[in-house]
Design a protein around this motif. Structure first.
Motif, PDB file in Angstrom:
ATOM      1  N   ASN A 232      61.821  13.038  16.380  1.00 36.17           N
ATOM      2  CA  ASN A 232      62.640  11.923  16.893  1.00 36.17           C
ATOM      3  C   ASN A 232      63.038  10.929  15.811  1.00 36.17           C
ATOM      4  O   ASN A 232      63.666   9.907  16.108  1.00 36.17           O
ATOM      5  CB  ASN A 232      61.879  11.184  17.997  1.00 36.17           C
ATOM      6  CG  ASN A 232      61.635  12.055  19.211  1.00 36.17           C
ATOM      7  OD1 ASN A 232      62.442  12.929  19.519  1.00 36.17           O
ATOM      8  ND2 ASN A 232      60.523  11.818  19.904  1.00 36.17           N
ATOM      9  N   GLY A 233      62.618  11.172  14.567  1.00 40.66           N
ATOM     10  CA  GLY A 233      62.926  10.232  13.490  1.00 40.66           C
ATOM     11  C   GLY A 233      62.139   8.945  13.597  1.00 40.66           C
ATOM     12  O   GLY A 233      62.577   7.902  13.094  1.00 40.66           O
ATOM     13  N   ALA A 234      60.957   8.997  14.259  1.00 39.40           N
ATOM     14  CA  ALA A 234      60.160   7.788  14.484  1.00 39.40           C
ATOM     15  C   ALA A 234      58.851   7.796  13.707  1.00 39.40           C
ATOM     16  O   ALA A 234      57.974   6.969  13.975  1.00 39.40           O
ATOM     17  CB  ALA A 234      59.878   7.628  15.978  1.00 39.40           C
ATOM     18  N   ALA A 235      58.683   8.708  12.759  1.00 36.37           N
ATOM     19  CA  ALA A 235      57.473   8.721  11.933  1.00 36.37           C
ATOM     20  C   ALA A 235      57.462   7.469  11.058  1.00 36.37           C
ATOM     21  O   ALA A 235      58.509   7.016  10.591  1.00 36.37           O
ATOM     22  CB  ALA A 235      57.430   9.975  11.077  1.00 36.37           C
ATOM     23  N   PHE A 236      56.262   6.911  10.826  1.00 37.48           N
ATOM     24  CA  PHE A 236      56.196   5.671  10.060  1.00 37.48           C
ATOM     25  C   PHE A 236      54.839   5.519   9.392  1.00 37.48           C
ATOM     26  O   PHE A 236      53.875   6.213   9.719  1.00 37.48           O
ATOM     27  CB  PHE A 236      56.468   4.456  10.960  1.00 37.48           C
ATOM     28  CG  PHE A 236      55.419   4.220  12.014  1.00 37.48           C
ATOM     29  CD1 PHE A 236      54.258   3.489  11.739  1.00 37.48           C
ATOM     30  CD2 PHE A 236      55.579   4.730  13.299  1.00 37.48           C
ATOM     31  CE1 PHE A 236      53.289   3.267  12.705  1.00 37.48           C
ATOM     32  CE2 PHE A 236      54.606   4.516  14.278  1.00 37.48           C
ATOM     33  CZ  PHE A 236      53.458   3.788  13.972  1.00 37.48           C
TER      34      PHE A 236
END
Length: 467
Positions: A232-236
């Motif tokens: 989801n492109g939400a890695a942080f």
């Protein structure tokens, strides 16, 4: 107890204390604002109740700085700030003007002192070789900032009539812009790098704008790299601490203020300790989103550490660190620094330091997002936007070449001189002259109807012709 007395446009905190002879005396401390006076009043009353009240009675610069450090510095400075300023005091202030009386200081004396500092040789601090043989203008400015704040406090304590630093002229020096790698050079370095830990460090610093200490202080509980978040492109990564080696004396004086975790000492007879501490500023605590490629690299790193745990068993020191040695012990900055310098030396790459990657990161983020400074500041953790715009946003040569190319195409490739002036001012719209309609041949109309059945149907309806 203490009280606040307003005198003209100043506010004084008034309280009594006992001197060394046991006699009661009255003390007035003057402040520019009522809020400052209220803050000092609360401090005095708390110290009176706890028996820790210290009355500054300094007469020399050395005595003032001792009081300033013990009363003000211990309560407000971070660990790194405390060490740096204590070093400036012991190396460059006390040996030169420490014994001067506060009453003998004036603007002229301070200006002369600043000029003479440029002739003072730099000292070795914490076994680090100085960059310059003599003190730079930057170091002189740091000394000035320290003394200006100390003398401001002395004025509030009514030890001095005015601050001699306020109008002092400082030596002028040119700010040297830090060299950075452009993107092609950086990715060439990554291709040549065969050290997986260094490769991950370079990618993290470049993509997330991390400081060295922040990166080395990352723990796995602050890394979100699940398959769903990556998809989801939400890695942080969440930055809430940094790795730092600190002086044990400073650790004791500051009562371990801001320390999250202190690592056990692995080497006997050392004056320093390795710690995880709170970040540099409040804005340094932040969430930074990861590019998918870098998130996948972290997953590989996590698997490697699991294999180390199985290999070493009970001999593995599990501190949950992302960057650690094979046995789990913390990885210090000099290991990364040496690996980077080795990569540069062996492959004839442009010389940079590791912190330059943070500069490259911030520069390219400003470039790619069209100058959205606030979003970049969110990633970098700077307390002031000015740091992003003035210090870290390097002007890339490719952008400057593009500017020249645009000028060439817009101005200099025009044959007529008037074209240049026309290009600089947006022309006023001119209504085109009405042209006489051209006749349409029957053959052209027939072809158009054949190619557009819908238009033919509408034409039949218009003419009243049946299907």
């Amino acid at each position: 107890m203490a009280s606040i007395v307003k005198r003209k446009n100043k506010y004084s905190v008034v309280f009594t204390y006992q001197d060394e002879m046991g006699e009661k005396r009255q003390k007035w401390e003057t402040f520019a604002t009522n809020s400052e006076a209220k803050k000092r009043k609360a401090e005095v009353e708390f110290q009176q109740e706890s028996g820790t009240l210290v009355i500054p009675e300094a007469k020399t610069v050395r005595e003032l700085l001792e009081d300033y450090t013990s009363i003000y510095g211990v309560n407000t400075w971070a660990m790194s700030t405390y060490e740096a300023r204590r070093s400036l005091i012991s190396n460059y202030i006390n040996p030169i003007i420490g014994d001067m009386k506060l009453s003998d200081l004036n603007t002229r004396v301070m200006e002369k002192y600043y000029q003479n500092l440029l002739k003072v040789k730099s000292r070795v601090v914490n076994n680090r070789k100085p960059n310059n043989e003599y003190l730079s203008c930057h170091v002189v400015r740091e000394i000035h900032k320290l003394l200006r704040c100390a003398f401001n406090q002395a004025v509030k304590w009514e030890l001095m009539a005015k601050n001699p630093c306020i109008n002092a002229t400082l030596p002028k020096g040119e700010y040297k812009t830090r060299d950075i790698w452009d993107a092609p050079t950086l990715f060439k370095a990554l291709e040549l790098c065969d050290d997986d830990v260094l490769k991950l460090a370079i990618n993290l610093s470049f993509s997330c704008s991390l400081r060295m200490g922040e990166m080395l202080g990352l723990t796995w509980d602050c890394v979100e790299i699940s398959d769903a978040s990556i998809a989801n492109g939400a890695a942080f990564v969440f930055v809430n601490k940094e790795l730092q080696r600190v002086n044990r004396d400073a650790l004791e004086k500051l009562n371990e203020k801001g320390i999250v975790f202190k690592f056990p000492t692995f080497v006997a007879r050392t004056n320093t300790a390795l710690v995880l501490k709170e970040p540099k500023t409040k804005t340094s605590t932040r969430k930074v989103f990861l590019p998918k490629t870098v998130a996948e690299m972290l997953k590989v790193r996590h698997q490697e550490i699991q294999e180390y745990k199985e290999l070493f068993g009970d001999e593995f020191y599990d501190y949950n660190l992302v960057f650690c040695n094979a046995n789990g012990r913390p990885l210090e900055h000099q290991i990364i620094t040496r690996s980077l310098q080795k990569l540069i030396r062996e492959n004839d790459l442009p010389p940079v330091v590791f912190h330059s990657l943070r500069h490259s990161s911030i520069t390219y983020k400003l470039k790619l997002n069209g100058g959205d400074i606030k979003s970049v500041q969110g990633d970098s953790g700077h307390a002031q936007v000015k740091m992003v715009t003035d210090v870290y946003s390097h002007i890339l040569d490719e952008d400057r070449r593009l500017n020249a190319q645009r000028f060439e195409e817009t101005f200099y490739q025009q044959k007529k001189p008037s074209a240049v002036s026309e290009a600089t001012v947006e022309p006023t719209p001119v209504t085109p002259p009405v042209q006489e309609p051209q006749a349409i041949t029957e053959e052209a109309m027939l072809n158009y109807m054949v190619q557009n059945p819908e238009f033919l149907q509408k034409f039949k309806v218009l003419l009243g012709v049946g299907n």
